[in-house]
Design a protein around this motif. Structure first.
Motif, PDB file in Angstrom:
ATOM      1  N   LEU A  67       0.807  -1.225   0.000  1.00  0.00           N
ATOM      2  CA  LEU A  67       0.000   0.000   0.000  1.00  0.00           C
ATOM      3  C   LEU A  67       0.835   1.267   0.000  1.00  0.00           C
ATOM      4  O   LEU A  67       0.305   2.349   0.246  1.00  0.00           O
ATOM      5  CB  LEU A  67      -0.937   0.002   1.217  1.00  0.00           C
ATOM      6  CG  LEU A  67      -1.878  -1.199   1.342  1.00  0.00           C
ATOM      7  CD1 LEU A  67      -2.822  -0.996   2.516  1.00  0.00           C
ATOM      8  CD2 LEU A  67      -2.654  -1.437   0.065  1.00  0.00           C
ATOM      9  N   CYS A  73      -2.966   0.706  -3.461  1.00  0.00           N
ATOM     10  CA  CYS A  73      -4.275   0.869  -2.827  1.00  0.00           C
ATOM     11  C   CYS A  73      -5.390   0.489  -3.800  1.00  0.00           C
ATOM     12  O   CYS A  73      -6.359  -0.183  -3.430  1.00  0.00           O
ATOM     13  CB  CYS A  73      -4.465   2.315  -2.369  1.00  0.00           C
ATOM     14  SG  CYS A  73      -3.319   2.845  -1.072  1.00  0.00           S
ATOM     15  N   MET A 124      -6.416   4.875   0.214  1.00  0.00           N
ATOM     16  CA  MET A 124      -7.062   3.602   0.501  1.00  0.00           C
ATOM     17  C   MET A 124      -8.534   3.815   0.823  1.00  0.00           C
ATOM     18  O   MET A 124      -9.412   3.085   0.347  1.00  0.00           O
ATOM     19  CB  MET A 124      -6.360   2.909   1.684  1.00  0.00           C
ATOM     20  CG  MET A 124      -6.810   1.465   1.927  1.00  0.00           C
ATOM     21  SD  MET A 124      -6.305   0.345   0.608  1.00  0.00           S
ATOM     22  CE  MET A 124      -7.874  -0.029  -0.163  1.00  0.00           C
TER      23      MET A 124
END
Length: 262
Positions: A67, A73, A124
Motif C-alpha cells: 500500500l 491501494c 485507501m
C-alpha cells in the motif's frame, strides 16, 4: 439492546497492516465480536500465516498488497471487490517509521514514512469509498478508523521527524475526512496508541518493564486494550463518535507531567 452494543455480527472489515502488531490485535478483536475480516500486508507469506492463525476466531482472509503507492491501494480495492460487494469497516493501520539525526535525516526516509502513513491512508479510503457507501445507512453507519499515535499529540525524545509529523497529520486528516464522509453515513475516527509491544515499538516489546515504569498506568498496552478501543469505535457503541482520535496510551499524552516519554 445493550447486550448487542459491541457486536460486529454480519459486518465485514478490512484491516491494513493486519498481519502483526496493532493491526493483528484489532483483527482478532473484530473476529471475536463476529465480523468477517480481511487483512492485508506487504509480505504475502506473513499475511497468509496471520490469517491462518486468526481463523481460529472467525472468518479471516488474507489479501496481500503493498500500500505504499496509490496503485497498490487501487489493486487492493479491486481485489476486495472480487470478494465483497460491500464493506462496513476500514482500519487504516499500515504504517512506517524512520529515525535519524536531524542533519542526516534522508529524503527517502521522509517520503517512505509520509507516503504510507498519510498519503496511502487517504487513497485507501478513497478507493473503497464506493463499497462503504453501499453498506452504510443512518441507522448503521460505516466506520473508518485511522491509526495515528500519541507521537502525533505529544513529542517524544527520539529523532523520528517524519513519523511524528505524519501522525499529527493523520489526526487532522481524520477530522477533515469525517466532515466529508459523514454525509455518506460513514463515521471516521482515530486511535492514537501509546506503548504496545510490536516490531515498530521494539522498546515496549523488548523492555516491557522498563517502559511500563514511565507510563502513568504502570504498564504497556495489552492486546485487549487495543482490541477493545477498536471494537468500540467499529460497533454500534461508537456510532456517535465522529472525527475524534482516542488516545489509548495509559495516560501518557494527557496526564503525564514532565519530560516527553521515551
Amino acid at each position: 439492546m445493550m447486550k448487542d452494543l459491541f457486536s460486529l455480527e454480519g459486518r465485514t472489515a478490512l484491516v491494513t497492516g493486519g498481519s502483526r502488531g496493532i493491526g493483528k490485535m484489532i483483527a482478532q478483536g473484530f473476529l471475536e465480536q463476529g465480523a468477517k475480516v480481511y487483512i492485508t500486508a506487504r509480505k504475502a507469506p506473513a499475511c497468509d500465516q496471520a490469517a491462518e492463525e486468526l481463523s481460529q476466531y472467525g472468518s479471516c482472509v488474507s489479501l496481500p498488497h503493498d500500500l505504499s503507492t496509490v496503485e497498490g491501494c487501487e489493486a487492493l480495492a479491486t481485489d476486495l471487490k472480487t470478494h465483497e460487494m460491500k464493506l462496513d469497516i476500514l482500519v487504516n493501520n499500515a504504517g512506517a517509521a524512520w529515525g535519524a539525526e536531524f542533519d542526516e535525516y534522508p529524503e527517502s526516509g521522509w517520503d517512505k514514512t509520509m507516503d504510507l502513513n498519510v498519503k496511502s491512508l487517504f487513497f485507501m479510503t478513497q478507493k473503497v469509498h464506493g463499497l462503504m457507501k453501499a453498506a452504510a445507512s443512518a441507522d448503521t453507519p460505516g466506520k473508518v478508523i485511522n491509526i495515528a499515535s500519541i507521537d502525533g499529540i505529544k513529542i517524544n525524545p527520539w529523532e523520528t521527524y517524519a513519523y511524528q509529523a505524519s501522525k499529527a497529520a493523520v489526526i487532522h486528516l481524520t477530522r477533515r475526512m469525517a466532515a466529508r464522509l459523514i454525509k455518506d453515513n460513514i463515521c471516521v475516527s482515530g486511535i492514537a496508541p501509546g506503548a504496545f509491544a510490536s516490531d515498530m515499538n521494539r522498546a515496549a516489546r523488548d523492555a516491557e518493564d522498563a517502559v511500563g515504569k514511565m507510563i502513568p498506568a504502570k504498564r504497556i498496552g495489552r492486546d485487549s486494550d487495543m482490541a477493545g478501543a477498536a471494537v468500540f469505535l467499529a460497533s454500534r457503541a461508537g456510532d456517535y463518535v465522529v472525527g475524534d482520535t482516542l488516545a489509548v496510551d495509559g495516560g501518557v499524552a494527557y496526564s503525564q507531567i514532565g519530560e516527553a516519554w521515551g
